[in-house]
Design a protein around this motif. Structure first.
Motif, PDB file in Angstrom:
ATOM      1  N   ARG A 126       0.832  -1.210   0.000  1.00 31.59           N
ATOM      2  CA  ARG A 126       0.000   0.000   0.000  1.00 31.59           C
ATOM      3  C   ARG A 126       0.869   1.263   0.000  1.00 31.59           C
ATOM      4  NH1 ARG A 126      -0.504   4.684   2.735  1.00 31.59           N
ATOM      5  NH2 ARG A 126      -0.085   3.606   4.694  1.00 31.59           N
ATOM      6  N   ASP A 127       1.555   1.520   1.077  1.00 38.74           N
ATOM      7  CA  ASP A 127       2.354   2.745   1.183  1.00 38.74           C
ATOM      8  C   ASP A 127       3.480   2.718   0.156  1.00 38.74           C
ATOM      9  OD1 ASP A 127       3.217   5.150   2.139  1.00 38.74           O
ATOM     10  OD2 ASP A 127       3.575   4.491   4.192  1.00 38.74           O
ATOM     11  N   GLY A 128       4.023   1.521  -0.057  1.00 38.74           N
ATOM     12  CA  GLY A 128       5.129   1.390  -1.010  1.00 38.74           C
ATOM     13  C   GLY A 128       4.690   1.700  -2.421  1.00 38.74           C
ATOM     14  N   VAL A 150      -9.296   4.547  -1.514  1.00 40.93           N
ATOM     15  CA  VAL A 150      -9.370   6.005  -1.587  1.00 40.93           C
ATOM     16  C   VAL A 150      -9.918   6.368  -2.969  1.00 40.93           C
ATOM     17  CG1 VAL A 150      -7.542   6.361   0.089  1.00 40.93           C
ATOM     18  CG2 VAL A 150      -6.943   6.133  -2.316  1.00 40.93           C
ATOM     19  N   HIS A 151     -10.027   7.671  -3.220  1.00 39.74           N
ATOM     20  CA  HIS A 151     -10.547   8.063  -4.526  1.00 39.74           C
ATOM     21  C   HIS A 151      -9.533   7.688  -5.604  1.00 39.74           C
ATOM     22  CE1 HIS A 151     -12.328  10.167  -7.779  1.00 39.74           C
ATOM     23  NE2 HIS A 151     -13.272  10.697  -7.016  1.00 39.74           N
ATOM     24  N   PRO A 152      -9.957   6.945  -6.626  1.00 31.00           N
ATOM     25  CA  PRO A 152      -8.990   6.495  -7.642  1.00 31.00           C
ATOM     26  C   PRO A 152      -8.317   7.639  -8.388  1.00 31.00           C
ATOM     27  CG  PRO A 152     -11.258   5.834  -8.219  1.00 31.00           C
ATOM     28  CD  PRO A 152     -11.302   6.406  -6.833  1.00 31.00           C
ATOM     29  N   LYS A 153      -8.985   8.812  -8.426  1.00 24.22           N
ATOM     30  CA  LYS A 153      -8.323   9.941  -9.100  1.00 24.22           C
ATOM     31  C   LYS A 153      -7.199  10.490  -8.226  1.00 24.22           C
ATOM     32  CE  LYS A 153     -12.219  11.710 -11.549  1.00 24.22           C
ATOM     33  NZ  LYS A 153     -13.279  12.594 -11.099  1.00 24.22           N
ATOM     34  N   TRP A 154      -7.356  10.376  -6.927  1.00 24.57           N
ATOM     35  CA  TRP A 154      -6.325  10.897  -6.021  1.00 24.57           C
ATOM     36  C   TRP A 154      -5.128   9.971  -5.994  1.00 24.57           C
ATOM     37  CZ3 TRP A 154      -6.612  14.909  -1.924  1.00 24.57           C
ATOM     38  CH2 TRP A 154      -7.690  15.783  -2.126  1.00 24.57           C
ATOM     39  N   VAL A 155      -5.362   8.666  -5.991  1.00 27.06           N
ATOM     40  CA  VAL A 155      -4.242   7.695  -5.955  1.00 27.06           C
ATOM     41  C   VAL A 155      -4.505   6.624  -7.033  1.00 27.06           C
ATOM     42  CG1 VAL A 155      -2.873   6.142  -4.499  1.00 27.06           C
ATOM     43  CG2 VAL A 155      -3.962   8.126  -3.462  1.00 27.06           C
ATOM     44  N   VAL A 166      -6.779  -2.631   4.930  1.00 25.08           N
ATOM     45  CA  VAL A 166      -6.822  -1.688   3.799  1.00 25.08           C
ATOM     46  C   VAL A 166      -7.116  -0.291   4.343  1.00 25.08           C
ATOM     47  CG1 VAL A 166      -7.652  -3.431   2.176  1.00 25.08           C
ATOM     48  CG2 VAL A 166      -9.314  -2.020   3.417  1.00 25.08           C
ATOM     49  N   LEU A 167      -6.659   0.731   3.611  1.00 26.25           N
ATOM     50  CA  LEU A 167      -6.943   2.107   4.030  1.00 26.25           C
ATOM     51  C   LEU A 167      -8.318   2.536   3.527  1.00 26.25           C
ATOM     52  CD1 LEU A 167      -4.181   2.604   5.183  1.00 26.25           C
ATOM     53  CD2 LEU A 167      -3.931   4.581   3.704  1.00 26.25           C
ATOM     54  N   VAL A 168      -9.054   3.213   4.385  1.00 24.80           N
ATOM     55  CA  VAL A 168     -10.406   3.686   4.047  1.00 24.80           C
ATOM     56  C   VAL A 168     -10.539   5.119   4.559  1.00 24.80           C
ATOM     57  CG1 VAL A 168     -12.827   3.408   4.678  1.00 24.80           C
ATOM     58  CG2 VAL A 168     -11.479   1.387   4.101  1.00 24.80           C
ATOM     59  N   ARG A 218     -17.798   6.150   1.566  1.00 20.61           N
ATOM     60  CA  ARG A 218     -17.760   5.565   0.211  1.00 20.61           C
ATOM     61  C   ARG A 218     -16.664   4.483   0.156  1.00 20.61           C
ATOM     62  NH1 ARG A 218     -18.312   3.395  -3.845  1.00 20.61           N
ATOM     63  NH2 ARG A 218     -17.778   4.014  -5.962  1.00 20.61           N
ATOM     64  N   GLY A 219     -15.516   4.786   0.744  1.00 24.03           N
ATOM     65  CA  GLY A 219     -14.424   3.807   0.798  1.00 24.03           C
ATOM     66  C   GLY A 219     -14.804   2.601   1.633  1.00 24.03           C
ATOM     67  N   LEU A 220     -15.537   2.842   2.724  1.00 26.64           N
ATOM     68  CA  LEU A 220     -15.947   1.719   3.581  1.00 26.64           C
ATOM     69  C   LEU A 220     -16.914   0.800   2.822  1.00 26.64           C
ATOM     70  CD1 LEU A 220     -15.918   0.295   6.338  1.00 26.64           C
ATOM     71  CD2 LEU A 220     -17.874   1.721   6.982  1.00 26.64           C
ATOM     72  N   VAL A 235      -8.206   4.001   9.120  1.00 25.66           N
ATOM     73  CA  VAL A 235      -8.503   5.372   8.717  1.00 25.66           C
ATOM     74  C   VAL A 235      -7.212   6.170   8.901  1.00 25.66           C
ATOM     75  CG1 VAL A 235     -10.949   5.229   9.323  1.00 25.66           C
ATOM     76  CG2 VAL A 235      -9.317   6.040  11.040  1.00 25.66           C
ATOM     77  N   PHE A 236      -7.104   7.298   8.217  1.00 27.88           N
ATOM     78  CA  PHE A 236      -5.848   8.043   8.335  1.00 27.88           C
ATOM     79  C   PHE A 236      -6.116   9.519   8.532  1.00 27.88           C
ATOM     80  CE2 PHE A 236      -5.887   9.032   3.706  1.00 27.88           C
ATOM     81  CZ  PHE A 236      -6.727   8.007   3.271  1.00 27.88           C
ATOM     82  N   ALA A 237      -5.760   9.975   9.721  1.00 23.12           N
ATOM     83  CA  ALA A 237      -5.972  11.366  10.111  1.00 23.12           C
ATOM     84  C   ALA A 237      -4.656  12.137  10.003  1.00 23.12           C
ATOM     85  CB  ALA A 237      -6.470  11.406  11.553  1.00 23.12           C
ATOM     86  N   LEU A 271      -6.596  15.034   2.447  1.00 26.91           N
ATOM     87  CA  LEU A 271      -7.973  14.570   2.652  1.00 26.91           C
ATOM     88  C   LEU A 271      -9.011  15.564   2.145  1.00 26.91           C
ATOM     89  CD1 LEU A 271      -7.386  13.306   6.289  1.00 26.91           C
ATOM     90  CD2 LEU A 271      -7.994  11.844   4.363  1.00 26.91           C
ATOM     91  N   ASN A 272      -8.541  16.713   1.625  1.00 25.56           N
ATOM     92  CA  ASN A 272      -9.477  17.745   1.171  1.00 25.56           C
ATOM     93  C   ASN A 272     -10.421  18.129   2.312  1.00 25.56           C
ATOM     94  OD1 ASN A 272     -10.349  19.476  -0.783  1.00 25.56           O
ATOM     95  ND2 ASN A 272     -11.821  18.035  -1.694  1.00 25.56           N
ATOM     96  N   SER A 273      -9.860  18.214   3.523  1.00 24.48           N
ATOM     97  CA  SER A 273     -10.672  18.438   4.715  1.00 24.48           C
ATOM     98  C   SER A 273      -9.967  19.464   5.608  1.00 24.48           C
ATOM     99  CB  SER A 273     -10.847  17.082   5.412  1.00 24.48           C
ATOM    100  OG  SER A 273     -11.729  17.185   6.475  1.00 24.48           O
ATOM    101  N   ASP A 281       5.725   9.300  10.978  1.00 26.24           N
ATOM    102  CA  ASP A 281       6.704  10.339  10.674  1.00 26.24           C
ATOM    103  C   ASP A 281       6.717  10.440   9.152  1.00 26.24           C
ATOM    104  OD1 ASP A 281       8.738  12.179  10.691  1.00 26.24           O
ATOM    105  OD2 ASP A 281      10.330  10.692  10.980  1.00 26.24           O
ATOM    106  N   THR A 282       5.675  11.041   8.627  1.00 22.13           N
ATOM    107  CA  THR A 282       5.371  10.992   7.187  1.00 22.13           C
ATOM    108  C   THR A 282       6.516  11.497   6.324  1.00 22.13           C
ATOM    109  OG1 THR A 282       3.149  11.462   7.942  1.00 22.13           O
ATOM    110  CG2 THR A 282       3.511  11.543   5.558  1.00 22.13           C
ATOM    111  N   ILE A 283       7.292  12.486   6.809  1.00 29.31           N
ATOM    112  CA  ILE A 283       8.384  13.023   5.992  1.00 29.31           C
ATOM    113  C   ILE A 283       9.757  12.649   6.552  1.00 29.31           C
ATOM    114  CG2 ILE A 283       7.034  14.872   4.956  1.00 29.31           C
ATOM    115  CD1 ILE A 283       8.319  16.764   7.096  1.00 29.31           C
TER     116      ILE A 283
END
Ligand code: ACO
Length: 314
Positions: free
Chosen positions: A30-32, A66-71, A94-96, A100-102, A115-117, A128-130, A193-195
């Protein structure tokens, strides 16, 4: 060759405070793969997952709804899960991001979701457009419905140790986001540690902030990227604090499409070498794993950044 063949003691005095066993949460599929320039064919993803399970990994983060256009790299999530050879004793989270993803994940018969906050406002907007607060309106119904359906829910918190747009992130801000996820029903938090800017000291600071806020250390996992070469040192700092679940990615694949400064994840092979040297049980066959990463590197057309893969594969 393995580290134990060097005749190092399995347990030394300074390892007494370490856990005897660690769960490796493999995020490579997934992340890879979410950050690859080219979309990896479904057949390759399926063989990758199969080989990872064969190497002894028991938690394989398989894909994202996730949204297929985003990833677009993970737009084939339905097909991957439909054709997946599910090994006994292996979980395939899996990531949700939203309901809609659920719905998509439930239709694909998943048992574990994540879920990913974000710990920061800017990354919540970009990923997340949030917004920092608004993101919970998206997650809370997902967690509630997933729990009702009998699924296990993990909560990721991104940018726990620094954010490319906002700089330092106050530990109390990270804890507030994490606690809201736990209160909503997540069984575990993965502190990202995302970055890849964390150091052993900032890892200790954030873990201490969680335990001081009443969170059990066993409910925390760590997720490091190796941008500044600190991922293993950070892992050791977390193990010494009592963390027993560590995220990593076979061959060090990875990154995040919405955080350009994110590089590869901590390589699973490098983690296994560390754990072997410390005498911490993990259940992974290092040779089979290295073989898998060399095979995957061939498919991606570039060598693995993992030091252990390079050392063992020659
Ligand atoms: C640190 C890390 O590595 S995290 C992982 C990497 N990052 C990611 O995966 C980013 C994921 N982000 C996303 O997928 C998006 O930001 C979302 C789904 C969370 C929000 O996107 P938005 O465009 O704001 O979604 P919104 O709710 O407005 O819906 C827009 C459209 O997308 C569709 N959509 C929303 N979510 C999904 C989904 N999970 N799957 C498929 N379609 C979806 C909606 O049905 C809607 O379609 P319509 O226009 O035909 O009605």
């Amino acid at each position: 060759m393995g580290v134990r063949e060097l005749g190092l003691p399995e347990r030394i005095g300074s390892t007494d405070s370490l856990p005897s066993k660690v769960t490796i949460w493999e995020v490579g599929p997934r992340d890879g793969l979410q950050n690859e320039a080219e979309v990896v064919p479904v057949e390759v993803k399926l063989e990758f997952l199969d080989r990872l399970a064969g190497a002894g990994l028991t938690t394989l983060e398989a894909t994202s709804f996730v949204h297929p256009k985003w990833v677009p790299q993970l737009a084939d999530a339905e097909e991957v899960l439909a054709r997946l050879h599910r090994h006994d004793g292996v979980r395939y989270p899996v990531l949700v991001p939203n309901e809609r993803g659920l719905d998509r994940a439930l239709a694909a018969d998943v048992t574990h979701i994540a879920v990913f906050a974000s710990a920061t406002e800017t990354f919540a907007r970009r990923n997340l457009n949030s917004g920092l607060d608004a993101q919970f309106a998206m997650f809370e119904p997902v967690i509630g419905r997933a729990r009702e359906a009998g699924l296990d829910v993990r909560g990721y918190v991104s940018m726990c140790f620094g954010d490319p747009w906002e700089g330092a992130v106050p530990p109390e801000q990270v804890v507030a986001v994490g606690k809201r996820l736990l209160d909503a029903g997540c069984s575990q938090l993965s502190l990202g540690d995302t970055i890849g800017v964390a150091t052993a000291a900032s890892v200790e600071r954030v873990l201490d902030a969680f335990t001081e806020a009443g969170v059990t250390i066993g409910d925390l996992a760590v997720h490091f990227h190796d941008t500044y070469g600190q991922a293993l040192a950070n892992t050791l700092a977390a193990l010494r604090k009592g963390v027993t679940t560590v995220d990593s990615s076979a061959g060090g694949l990875g990154g995040c499409p919405y955080a350009e400064s994110a590089t590869g994840n901590l390589a699973t092979e490098d983690l296994v070498w560390l754990l072997d040297g410390l005498g911490v049980e993990h259940g992974v066959d290092l040779d089979a794993l290295v073989e898998t990463s060399v095979w995957m590197a061939g498919k991606l057309g570039r060598p693995s950044p993992s030091r252990v893969v390079r050392a063992l594969a020659g």
